[in-house]
Design a protein around this motif. Structure first.
Motif, PDB file in Angstrom:
ATOM      1  N   GLU A  36      75.048 -15.838  51.397  1.00 38.02           N
ATOM      2  CA  GLU A  36      76.298 -15.132  51.661  1.00 38.02           C
ATOM      3  C   GLU A  36      76.546 -15.086  53.160  1.00 38.02           C
ATOM      4  OE1 GLU A  36      78.623 -10.961  50.774  1.00 38.02           O
ATOM      5  OE2 GLU A  36      76.505 -11.126  50.258  1.00 38.02           O
ATOM      6  N   VAL A  37      77.748 -15.455  53.561  1.00 32.30           N
ATOM      7  CA  VAL A  37      78.132 -15.469  54.972  1.00 32.30           C
ATOM      8  C   VAL A  37      79.286 -14.506  55.163  1.00 32.30           C
ATOM      9  CG1 VAL A  37      78.969 -16.886  56.875  1.00 32.30           C
ATOM     10  CG2 VAL A  37      77.438 -17.885  55.170  1.00 32.30           C
ATOM     11  N   ARG A  38      79.120 -13.582  56.087  1.00 24.87           N
ATOM     12  CA  ARG A  38      80.183 -12.644  56.442  1.00 24.87           C
ATOM     13  C   ARG A  38      80.599 -12.942  57.877  1.00 24.87           C
ATOM     14  NH1 ARG A  38      80.773  -7.579  53.622  1.00 24.87           N
ATOM     15  NH2 ARG A  38      79.615  -7.753  51.682  1.00 24.87           N
ATOM     16  N   PRO A  39      81.875 -13.141  58.117  1.00 24.09           N
ATOM     17  CA  PRO A  39      82.341 -13.450  59.469  1.00 24.09           C
ATOM     18  C   PRO A  39      82.047 -12.319  60.448  1.00 24.09           C
ATOM     19  CG  PRO A  39      84.021 -13.947  57.853  1.00 24.09           C
ATOM     20  CD  PRO A  39      82.943 -13.200  57.141  1.00 24.09           C
ATOM     21  N   SER A  40      81.728 -12.695  61.681  1.00 22.72           N
ATOM     22  CA  SER A  40      81.507 -11.716  62.735  1.00 22.72           C
ATOM     23  C   SER A  40      82.688 -11.747  63.696  1.00 22.72           C
ATOM     24  CB  SER A  40      80.200 -12.028  63.469  1.00 22.72           C
ATOM     25  OG  SER A  40      80.278 -13.301  64.075  1.00 22.72           O
ATOM     26  N   LYS A  41      82.672 -10.863  64.684  1.00 20.90           N
ATOM     27  CA  LYS A  41      83.773 -10.809  65.651  1.00 20.90           C
ATOM     28  C   LYS A  41      83.725 -11.983  66.621  1.00 20.90           C
ATOM     29  CE  LYS A  41      84.641  -5.905  65.559  1.00 20.90           C
ATOM     30  NZ  LYS A  41      84.836  -4.695  66.335  1.00 20.90           N
ATOM     31  N   SER A  42      82.529 -12.498  66.895  1.00 19.10           N
ATOM     32  CA  SER A  42      82.419 -13.646  67.797  1.00 19.10           C
ATOM     33  C   SER A  42      81.231 -14.508  67.384  1.00 19.10           C
ATOM     34  CB  SER A  42      82.265 -13.184  69.240  1.00 19.10           C
ATOM     35  OG  SER A  42      81.057 -12.490  69.420  1.00 19.10           O
ATOM     36  N   VAL A  43      81.291 -15.780  67.786  1.00 19.41           N
ATOM     37  CA  VAL A  43      80.227 -16.725  67.482  1.00 19.41           C
ATOM     38  C   VAL A  43      80.135 -17.712  68.643  1.00 19.41           C
ATOM     39  CG1 VAL A  43      81.739 -18.264  66.159  1.00 19.41           C
ATOM     40  CG2 VAL A  43      79.315 -18.279  65.719  1.00 19.41           C
ATOM     41  N   LYS A  44      78.915 -18.099  68.977  1.00 21.15           N
ATOM     42  CA  LYS A  44      78.703 -19.062  70.058  1.00 21.15           C
ATOM     43  C   LYS A  44      78.586 -20.450  69.439  1.00 21.15           C
ATOM     44  CE  LYS A  44      76.046 -19.643  74.265  1.00 21.15           C
ATOM     45  NZ  LYS A  44      74.949 -19.114  75.062  1.00 21.15           N
ATOM     46  N   TYR A  45      79.419 -21.381  69.913  1.00 19.04           N
ATOM     47  CA  TYR A  45      79.451 -22.738  69.375  1.00 19.04           C
ATOM     48  C   TYR A  45      79.608 -23.710  70.531  1.00 19.04           C
ATOM     49  CZ  TYR A  45      80.888 -26.736  66.565  1.00 19.04           C
ATOM     50  OH  TYR A  45      80.965 -27.967  65.991  1.00 19.04           O
ATOM     51  N   LEU A  46      78.644 -24.619  70.671  1.00 19.81           N
ATOM     52  CA  LEU A  46      78.635 -25.608  71.753  1.00 19.81           C
ATOM     53  C   LEU A  46      78.775 -24.966  73.131  1.00 19.81           C
ATOM     54  CD1 LEU A  46      80.856 -28.407  70.168  1.00 19.81           C
ATOM     55  CD2 LEU A  46      78.358 -28.318  70.277  1.00 19.81           C
ATOM     56  N   GLY A  47      78.133 -23.803  73.305  1.00 17.63           N
ATOM     57  CA  GLY A  47      78.110 -23.128  74.598  1.00 17.63           C
ATOM     58  C   GLY A  47      79.318 -22.262  74.882  1.00 17.63           C
ATOM     59  N   ILE A  48      80.279 -22.229  73.987  1.00 20.26           N
ATOM     60  CA  ILE A  48      81.479 -21.421  74.186  1.00 20.26           C
ATOM     61  C   ILE A  48      81.496 -20.331  73.127  1.00 20.26           C
ATOM     62  CG2 ILE A  48      84.004 -21.409  74.162  1.00 20.26           C
ATOM     63  CD1 ILE A  48      83.871 -24.346  75.018  1.00 20.26           C
ATOM     64  N   THR A  49      81.753 -19.108  73.563  1.00 15.92           N
ATOM     65  CA  THR A  49      81.823 -17.992  72.633  1.00 15.92           C
ATOM     66  C   THR A  49      83.260 -17.846  72.159  1.00 15.92           C
ATOM     67  OG1 THR A  49      80.036 -16.904  73.831  1.00 15.92           O
ATOM     68  CG2 THR A  49      81.309 -15.548  72.322  1.00 15.92           C
ATOM     69  N   LEU A  50      83.457 -18.038  70.868  1.00 17.74           N
ATOM     70  CA  LEU A  50      84.774 -17.897  70.255  1.00 17.74           C
ATOM     71  C   LEU A  50      84.863 -16.517  69.627  1.00 17.74           C
ATOM     72  CD1 LEU A  50      84.774 -21.304  68.373  1.00 17.74           C
ATOM     73  CD2 LEU A  50      85.921 -20.811  70.525  1.00 17.74           C
ATOM     74  N   ASP A  51      85.988 -15.831  69.853  1.00 19.38           N
ATOM     75  CA  ASP A  51      86.157 -14.542  69.199  1.00 19.38           C
ATOM     76  C   ASP A  51      87.332 -14.617  68.238  1.00 19.38           C
ATOM     77  OD1 ASP A  51      88.440 -14.290  70.784  1.00 19.38           O
ATOM     78  OD2 ASP A  51      87.544 -12.862  72.152  1.00 19.38           O
ATOM     79  N   ASN A  52      87.386 -13.657  67.345  1.00 19.40           N
ATOM     80  CA  ASN A  52      88.400 -13.694  66.296  1.00 19.40           C
ATOM     81  C   ASN A  52      89.807 -13.422  66.816  1.00 19.40           C
ATOM     82  OD1 ASN A  52      88.028 -10.986  66.752  1.00 19.40           O
ATOM     83  ND2 ASN A  52      87.794 -10.432  64.625  1.00 19.40           N
TER      84      ASN A  52
END
Length: 64
Positions: free
Chosen positions: A24-40
């Motif tokens: 089960e995956v619950r979305p978070s407010k931010s995630v780090k992907y390829l060195g960049i932190t993406l936020d919702n």
């Protein structure tokens, strides 16, 4: 596993969760992907905070 839902409108959405390979995956407010932190919110605010903190630490080391 991590996920973030990028909002397209200002409408409130119900809490979402999904299952991927039995986990089960619950979305978070931010995630780090390829060195960049993406936020919702799409503002890169969390990314800027992390980069500034890292730069301040390195500046302190260099000033010694």
């Amino acid at each position: 596993m991590e996920a973030v839902i990028l909002k397209g409108s200002r409408r409130k959405r119900k809490e979402v969760s999904f299952e991927l390979k039995g986990v089960e995956v619950r979305p978070s407010k931010s995630v780090k992907y390829l060195g960049i932190t993406l936020d919702n919110e799409g503002t890169f605010g969390e990314h800027i905070k992390r980069v500034v903190k890292k730069a301040e630490g390195r500046a302190t080391i260099l000033s010694r």
